[in-house]
Motif scaffolding. Structure first.
Motif, PDB file in Angstrom:
ATOM      1  N   ASP A  32       5.915  -4.414  15.754  1.00 34.09           N
ATOM      2  CA  ASP A  32       4.748  -3.559  15.961  1.00 34.09           C
ATOM      3  C   ASP A  32       5.044  -2.089  15.715  1.00 34.09           C
ATOM      4  N   CYS A  33       6.238  -1.627  16.091  1.00 38.09           N
ATOM      5  CA  CYS A  33       6.584  -0.215  15.874  1.00 38.09           C
ATOM      6  C   CYS A  33       6.552   0.130  14.393  1.00 38.09           C
ATOM      7  N   GLU A  34       7.127  -0.763  13.588  1.00 40.59           N
ATOM      8  CA  GLU A  34       7.189  -0.508  12.155  1.00 40.59           C
ATOM      9  C   GLU A  34       5.806  -0.572  11.514  1.00 40.59           C
ATOM     10  N   VAL A  35       4.978  -1.504  11.950  1.00 39.10           N
ATOM     11  CA  VAL A  35       3.605  -1.567  11.441  1.00 39.10           C
ATOM     12  C   VAL A  35       2.860  -0.283  11.783  1.00 39.10           C
ATOM     13  N   ASP A  36       3.025   0.164  13.014  1.00 40.67           N
ATOM     14  CA  ASP A  36       2.369   1.395  13.449  1.00 40.67           C
ATOM     15  C   ASP A  36       2.846   2.585  12.630  1.00 40.67           C
ATOM     16  N   PHE A  37       4.156   2.659  12.394  1.00 41.06           N
ATOM     17  CA  PHE A  37       4.710   3.757  11.611  1.00 41.06           C
ATOM     18  C   PHE A  37       4.177   3.746  10.184  1.00 41.06           C
ATOM     19  N   VAL A  38       4.209   2.608   9.549  1.00 43.76           N
ATOM     20  CA  VAL A  38       3.732   2.526   8.164  1.00 43.76           C
ATOM     21  C   VAL A  38       2.252   2.867   8.085  1.00 43.76           C
ATOM     22  N   ASN A  39       1.455   2.271   8.956  1.00 40.59           N
ATOM     23  CA  ASN A  39      -0.001   2.474   8.885  1.00 40.59           C
ATOM     24  C   ASN A  39      -0.432   3.885   9.258  1.00 40.59           C
ATOM     25  N   ASN A  40       0.210   4.468  10.265  1.00 41.72           N
ATOM     26  CA  ASN A  40      -0.278   5.741  10.807  1.00 41.72           C
ATOM     27  C   ASN A  40       0.484   6.978  10.356  1.00 41.72           C
ATOM     28  N   LYS A  41       1.652   6.785   9.744  1.00 37.28           N
ATOM     29  CA  LYS A  41       2.421   7.940   9.295  1.00 37.28           C
ATOM     30  C   LYS A  41       2.746   7.853   7.801  1.00 37.28           C
ATOM     31  N   LEU A  42       3.296   6.735   7.373  1.00 39.68           N
ATOM     32  CA  LEU A  42       3.742   6.631   5.984  1.00 39.68           C
ATOM     33  C   LEU A  42       2.577   6.483   5.000  1.00 39.68           C
ATOM     34  N   LEU A  43       1.625   5.617   5.315  1.00 43.46           N
ATOM     35  CA  LEU A  43       0.517   5.407   4.371  1.00 43.46           C
ATOM     36  C   LEU A  43      -0.372   6.637   4.199  1.00 43.46           C
ATOM     37  N   PRO A  44      -0.706   7.374   5.266  1.00 41.06           N
ATOM     38  CA  PRO A  44      -1.452   8.625   5.038  1.00 41.06           C
ATOM     39  C   PRO A  44      -0.717   9.575   4.107  1.00 41.06           C
ATOM     40  N   TYR A  45       0.611   9.622   4.228  1.00 43.33           N
ATOM     41  CA  TYR A  45       1.401  10.457   3.315  1.00 43.33           C
ATOM     42  C   TYR A  45       1.267   9.952   1.882  1.00 43.33           C
ATOM     43  N   LEU A  46       1.414   8.651   1.691  1.00 48.63           N
ATOM     44  CA  LEU A  46       1.325   8.098   0.342  1.00 48.63           C
ATOM     45  C   LEU A  46      -0.069   8.281  -0.257  1.00 48.63           C
ATOM     46  N   TYR A  47      -1.092   8.086   0.552  1.00 46.96           N
ATOM     47  CA  TYR A  47      -2.461   8.242   0.050  1.00 46.96           C
ATOM     48  C   TYR A  47      -2.783   9.693  -0.307  1.00 46.96           C
ATOM     49  N   SER A  48      -1.972  10.622   0.175  1.00 47.93           N
ATOM     50  CA  SER A  48      -2.193  12.035  -0.157  1.00 47.93           C
ATOM     51  C   SER A  48      -1.591  12.418  -1.505  1.00 47.93           C
ATOM     52  N   LEU A  49      -0.792  11.535  -2.092  1.00 49.18           N
ATOM     53  CA  LEU A  49      -0.148  11.838  -3.369  1.00 49.18           C
ATOM     54  C   LEU A  49      -1.179  11.833  -4.498  1.00 49.18           C
ATOM     55  N   PRO A  50      -1.036  12.731  -5.457  1.00 50.38           N
ATOM     56  CA  PRO A  50      -2.053  12.913  -6.504  1.00 50.38           C
ATOM     57  C   PRO A  50      -2.392  11.654  -7.298  1.00 50.38           C
ATOM     58  N   LYS A  51      -1.415  10.839  -7.641  1.00 48.14           N
ATOM     59  CA  LYS A  51      -1.654   9.701  -8.529  1.00 48.14           C
ATOM     60  C   LYS A  51      -2.224   8.478  -7.811  1.00 48.14           C
ATOM     61  N   VAL A  52      -2.226   8.468  -6.494  1.00 47.68           N
ATOM     62  CA  VAL A  52      -2.606   7.265  -5.753  1.00 47.68           C
ATOM     63  C   VAL A  52      -4.080   6.912  -5.962  1.00 47.68           C
ATOM     64  N   ILE A  53      -4.969   7.859  -5.723  1.00 43.58           N
ATOM     65  CA  ILE A  53      -6.395   7.593  -5.894  1.00 43.58           C
ATOM     66  C   ILE A  53      -6.728   7.389  -7.365  1.00 43.58           C
ATOM     67  N   GLU A  54      -6.141   8.221  -8.193  1.00 43.83           N
ATOM     68  CA  GLU A  54      -6.394   8.155  -9.634  1.00 43.83           C
ATOM     69  C   GLU A  54      -6.073   6.772 -10.201  1.00 43.83           C
ATOM     70  N   ARG A  55      -4.995   6.168  -9.736  1.00 45.28           N
ATOM     71  CA  ARG A  55      -4.557   4.888 -10.280  1.00 45.28           C
ATOM     72  C   ARG A  55      -4.911   3.699  -9.396  1.00 45.28           C
ATOM     73  N   GLY A  56      -5.666   3.959  -8.342  1.00 48.53           N
ATOM     74  CA  GLY A  56      -6.174   2.870  -7.516  1.00 48.53           C
ATOM     75  C   GLY A  56      -5.138   2.124  -6.703  1.00 48.53           C
ATOM     76  N   TRP A  57      -4.110   2.848  -6.255  1.00 42.98           N
ATOM     77  CA  TRP A  57      -3.081   2.198  -5.449  1.00 42.98           C
ATOM     78  C   TRP A  57      -3.625   1.797  -4.082  1.00 42.98           C
ATOM     79  N   VAL A  58      -3.180   0.648  -3.607  1.00 43.46           N
ATOM     80  CA  VAL A  58      -3.537   0.140  -2.279  1.00 43.46           C
ATOM     81  C   VAL A  58      -2.240  -0.242  -1.573  1.00 43.46           C
ATOM     82  N   PHE A  59      -2.131   0.106  -0.291  1.00 46.09           N
ATOM     83  CA  PHE A  59      -0.924  -0.154   0.486  1.00 46.09           C
ATOM     84  C   PHE A  59      -1.289  -0.902   1.766  1.00 46.09           C
ATOM     85  N   ASN A  60      -0.396  -1.766   2.212  1.00 46.70           N
ATOM     86  CA  ASN A  60      -0.575  -2.360   3.540  1.00 46.70           C
ATOM     87  C   ASN A  60       0.764  -2.817   4.091  1.00 46.70           C
TER      88      ASN A  60
END
Length: 218
Positions: A12-40
């Motif tokens: 659960d700790c790792e899921v929480d970290f990825v979902n609430n800290k790492l993924l927001p960081y990744l979604y902020s990267l310029p190419k993510v929205i442009e190229r339709g990246w999805v993370f989970n």
């Protein structure tokens, strides 16, 4: 090009970290929205009949999880596992943290799936919390306890060097200092940290993340 990234984690700790800290960081990267990246993020299934997931799991459970995910249109897959108490059935197993990269390479060879990035955190998830003593202010009030955490941080060249013995692993240290409650406390501490801070003090984590960013950028 694959445009989906799955983070396979232990608990659960790792899921929480990825979902609430790492993924927001990744979604902020310029190419993510442009190229339709999805993370989970998803925990490793240890009992399919009872739908039980998570915990310190053996390699065959990981293999099953990776194979199931890989069969779903071959997304990019990466692991986020603790070296501390890593089961000895992992390929290339060693109790010496200097051999983590060899274990990762053996994992990739044994699993033999496309678009796979093996990653084992030295020594465990709680390592990432030891990058700034100020982050503990939301769960620790006693000045003596904060000083003990600060002393630990200052005793090592970086957070990933904090010893991973049975009583000296990062989580064990926190439990001895203030009665650390794993899921609750780690969430509150991590809220006070940034990915940039973590990368500054955790070189293996930084290299892993930069590898992911390189793939995202294409």
């Amino acid at each position: 090009m694959q445009n989906r990234f799955v983070f396979i984690v232990e608990g659960d700790c790792e899921v929480d970290f990825v979902n609430n800290k790492l993924l927001p960081y990744l979604y902020s990267l310029p190419k993510v929205i442009e190229r339709g990246w999805v993370f989970n993020a998803q925990k490793i299934t240890t009992n399919r009949k009872k739908n039980i997931k998570g915990g310190n799991v053996g390699f065959e459970y990981l293999r099953n999880e990776v194979n199931r995910v890989s069969a779903q249109s071959n997304p990019w897959i990466t692991t986020f596992l603790d070296f501390f108490r890593l089961p000895n059935d992992f390929p290339g197993f060693s109790a010496d943290a200097c051999n983590i990269e060899l274990i990762e390479k053996a994992m990739a060879y044994e699993l033999n799936v496309p678009f796979f990035i093996p990653y084992i955190q030295k020594y465990e998830y709680e390592t990432l919390l030891f990058v700034d003593v100020d982050a503990f202010s939301s769960v620790v009030d006693e000045e003596s306890q904060l000083q003990c955490i600060a002393d630990t941080i200052q005793s090592y060249s970086n957070a990933e060097e904090i010893n991973g013995g049975l009583e000296t692993a990062p989580s064990k240290r926190l439990n001895h200092i203030f009665g650390y409650e794993k899921v609750h406390d780690s969430h509150l501490i991590m809220e006070n940290l940034t990915i940039e801070q973590i990368c500054t003090h955790c070189p293996r984590f930084k290299n892993w993340l930069k590898h992911i960013e390189t793939i995202i950028d294409g």
